[in-house]
Motif scaffolding. Sequence first.
Motif: not given
Length: 313
Positions: A127, A227, A224, A220
């Motif tokens: 991230c 995406r 990520a 998280h």
Amino acid sequence: MTDVNQSVASDFILVGIFSRSGSPQLLFFLVAVMFIMGLLGNITLLFLICVDSRLHTPMYFLLGQLSLFDVGFPLVTIPKMASDFLQGEGSISFGGCAAQIFFLTLMGVAEGILLALMSYDRYVAVCHPLQYSLLMRCQVCLLMVISSWLAGVLNACIQTSITLHFPYCASHTVDHFFCEVPALLKLSCADTSAYELALSTSGVLILVLPLSLIVTSYGHVLGAVLRMRSEEARHKAFTTCSSHIAAVGLFYGAAVFMYMVPGAYHSPRQDNTVSLFYSLITPTLNPLIYSLRNREVWMALVKVLHRAGRRAK
């Protein structure tokens, strides 16, 4: 005081898992194979991390610490269990029992915290890649490892001293294949209910908080990953994260069952099975899940074997 002295003067008797098995020889063979595989995998990984400069990164530094714990966990329990089976007896001295409790509670807490810190490392890498070298610099990694060890030592000192302070003046037969706190408390002739409640409560701090960090970090990371535009990169990252989460689930699931669920709600047979997960199965699987599938590790292994082959000639 006489009760305490009596417990100190007497050996404990461990009831091994093999005595309950329909095929003890087959189970012994499987345990021995897993034990050897786990030791070889973790020691090989430790060796490669030490000798190959390309593996001198924060991720592999933390993985090296995990391998160190995964070498220690089985060594504390499995050789003693195997020796008892081969000799046909299961006695362990009071000092030996204290040593098992101390080292297992130390490594258990330290590994749990380390797994949480490793999940933070993956969160930063995925991230915040541009800030990775700053957020995971050498001093931070050292602080992470030292904090996990200190927490483990503190927990081990407290649990070992309190557990062995109780008088064991009745049966000394531990219905377990190693000395573990919940199994020993069942033998005490004193009221241990307050301590058992304290164990379950402290489990929130020792187990649930690190587990919350793991869930948050990987949440998280998975966000990520989803995406990512490259399907290949997304698939690779998702496979890696899911295997890491599976390994964490095995370790934490077993620990939560043993230390947060009151002893009245699980049987000795269940305790033995669950304890086998974090004392043998998880340490054997961890090097396969976290490291030995990585391209960097295989390249380091090939390099070491190539050097050894040249020297042999």
